[in-house]
Design an enzyme around this catalytic site. Sequence first.
Site, PDB file in Angstrom:
ATOM      1  N   ASP A   1       1.314  -7.700   2.275  1.00 21.14           N
ATOM      2  CA  ASP A   1       1.446  -6.254   2.060  1.00 21.14           C
ATOM      3  C   ASP A   1       2.922  -5.872   1.903  1.00 21.14           C
ATOM      4  O   ASP A   1       3.537  -5.294   2.799  1.00 21.14           O
ATOM      5  CB  ASP A   1       0.806  -5.503   3.230  1.00 21.14           C
ATOM      6  CG  ASP A   1       0.484  -4.054   2.892  1.00 21.14           C
ATOM      7  OD1 ASP A   1       0.961  -3.568   1.852  1.00 21.14           O
ATOM      8  OD2 ASP A   1      -0.235  -3.409   3.675  1.00 21.14           O
TER       9      ASP A   1
ATOM     10  N   SER B   1       4.032   2.120   8.480  1.00 21.44           N
ATOM     11  CA  SER B   1       3.809   1.171   7.393  1.00 21.44           C
ATOM     12  C   SER B   1       5.102   0.958   6.628  1.00 21.44           C
ATOM     13  O   SER B   1       5.752   1.915   6.204  1.00 21.44           O
ATOM     14  CB  SER B   1       2.730   1.694   6.447  1.00 21.44           C
ATOM     15  OG  SER B   1       1.473   1.680   7.062  1.00 21.44           O
TER      16      SER B   1
ATOM     17  N   HIS C   1       0.829  -1.221   0.000  1.00 20.84           N
ATOM     18  CA  HIS C   1       0.000   0.000   0.000  1.00 20.84           C
ATOM     19  C   HIS C   1       0.855   1.260   0.000  1.00 20.84           C
ATOM     20  O   HIS C   1       0.371   2.338  -0.371  1.00 20.84           O
ATOM     21  CB  HIS C   1      -1.003  -0.013   1.162  1.00 20.84           C
ATOM     22  CG  HIS C   1      -0.448   0.268   2.519  1.00 20.84           C
ATOM     23  ND1 HIS C   1      -0.134  -0.718   3.424  1.00 20.84           N
ATOM     24  CD2 HIS C   1      -0.197   1.437   3.149  1.00 20.84           C
ATOM     25  CE1 HIS C   1       0.293  -0.178   4.549  1.00 20.84           C
ATOM     26  NE2 HIS C   1       0.270   1.131   4.400  1.00 20.84           N
TER      27      HIS C   1
END
Length: 715
Positions: free
Chosen positions: A219, A647, A82
């Site tokens: 991810d 992230s 992402h």
Amino acid sequence: MLKSIALPVALLGVFATANADEGQWQPYQLAQLSSELKRIGITIPAEKLADLSKHPMSAIVSLGGCSASFVSGDGLVVTNHHCAYGAIQRNSTPDKNYIVNGFLAKTRDAELPGGPNTLVYVTEKVENVTDRVLKGLSPTMSGRERNEEVQNRIKVLTAECETDKAYRCSVPSFHRGLEYYRIRQLMIRDVRLVYAPADMIGNFGGDVDNFEWPRQTGDYSFLRAYVGKDGRPADPSPDNVPYKSKDFLVLSAEGLKNGDPILLAGYPGRTSRYKLPSEIRFARDANFPVRVAEMQADLAVIAAATKGNAAHDVRYASVVKGINNVLKKTQGLLDGFARKDIAAIKDVQDAEFRAWFSKPGNQKDVSPTLLADLDAAIAADMALSEQEFALSVAANSDLLKTARTVYRLALEAPKPDAKRETGYQERDLSFIKARLTRLEQSYVGSVDEARFGAGLQRYQKLAAKMHPQGLDALLPAPDAIGALYKQSELGETAKRLAWIGKDAAAFAKSDDAFIKLAVKLHDVTMALENRRKEIDGNLERIIPQYMSAVIAWKKSQGKPVYADANSTLRVTFGTVAPYSPRDGVVKGPFTTVEGIVEKHTAADPFNAPKPLLDAVKEKRFGVFKDPVLNTVPVNFLSSADTTGGNSGSAVMNKRGELVGLNFDSTYESVTKDWYFDSDITRAIHVDIRYMLWVMKEVDHADNLLKEMTIKYPRK
């Protein structure tokens, strides 16, 4: 490196100690946490972790909103799927949809441009500049005067640091104005997309599973940093060569087990651990509910406006993903506030401090009206934030944002560069151009028109006290905005960029409808900006005084304390750990590939690719099989202290080897931005063994597997 200094205690709230796993630590602080690191089993010397020039910290980088790390000497960077979504979406079309199908460059020549917004920042130096920012400030200044003087000093410090244009420097505040550090980062601006798995892997579970556990999401993605042949950052060019990273992380396929220690390093965005009870109640009862409603409404408008058009859907994929992520987190905060009365917890802490502060001798070097002044400044801050939010609702248009940006740039341009407003200096021009260019991949006139019109309708329904003075009379009627889009050329990239460099007179003469609207709105928006400076200046004057009192209160306890996250490099640590979200329910720390098979429905968002399903059913696990789980682990939990911006952060084992990538938190953990509850706070990570297994068995990314240094388990 920085010398150890006394650790300040941040604004009233949860006064963090070094026990449990709470703490987003500045690297220099780790030397003071040596015993705690040893206690959980970290074998890397704390002094080495504190040194940005040494492994592993020298391999940790920022993407300007996400975290990442070098994993080869040729500038190969691993981060979340992402986090690379913008680059994936930028290169996608309905015919070549890399979001749906994934992308793998088998050779360097096949790597795709990440776009002007895809950057890699390598932190090289951090220095305490608090005295140069704060020393000699007059106590008689107004809030606005103080704020502007502080910003002027920061601009000087930044300009000194950026004499070499290869670097980007910043001077963020810590503890809301108590300390300032100057941070120098090498900014690499030719970054290319190397590999991203299909959305069926990288976003398996989609928004349904976002912030949920158990998860089975791959991810991850890979980028590569490129520089000129002289080794220095350069504009994108086919002549550029891979950046020779000074250091990179070794990947470990040996894996972890329950209770193992982990280190996590990255660039966490923002936390609010030290907010006062009144600020928590404002967020819980007023601010967050209206923001949730606004995001839900905006998403519904985008969905309706893009329905049935694949090209429009691709263009807004990244926008929708970003809004959805913030929405679920904000809703999670509201749900968390409902489960646990954090404001009441802060009330107790507030009362304890104020009781101590009222005793004789505990008010040295602070104003006798300090607490009353603090309460008043925070009340003003909350009131203004409601009006700032209302303006954002009324101006929900990419074309209007563009017009406001280029007009403000024209007004700032005649000033000496050092006197221009932050964000509109010469150093900011490339970022402005990048934002305006990026609209090529994320703008459709009909969709923007629908969002703007709906936003104006929602603005009209907001409480009158939220409407900025003078704004209502200047806004177009929702049913009249179609004419604005017909009378504007800002939808064309070349026409947008052409406004950069024009003077204010050109704007005053323009017939472009959005340029005219931006000029008309300027005075109202400037009035809000000047009120913001006044309030921020007052807060920055009051809070450092408050801090000195809080430091004195906590000094006898001898507990190191960390600053709220502010997008600067931080390290946290913890252990692989399960948790119990409610009575009678315990959630284990690992998920496996069998969970993908169980969730697979052949429909989005639980549509796993056939090669992956086949590999699971045939048990082609190889060296990536966990000896305890007897299969390949996908995601795992740890007690590490993380937030947005983390992230893509490297999750390392006790030796500093890469064993995972941080990408999310459990839903019950969302309130950790405000209050860290060690019993239920868990971060979610991609297990490196799953990433490597997919690369080998599903996507056949053999070129990358050969490029990286991978430590396999002993047979």
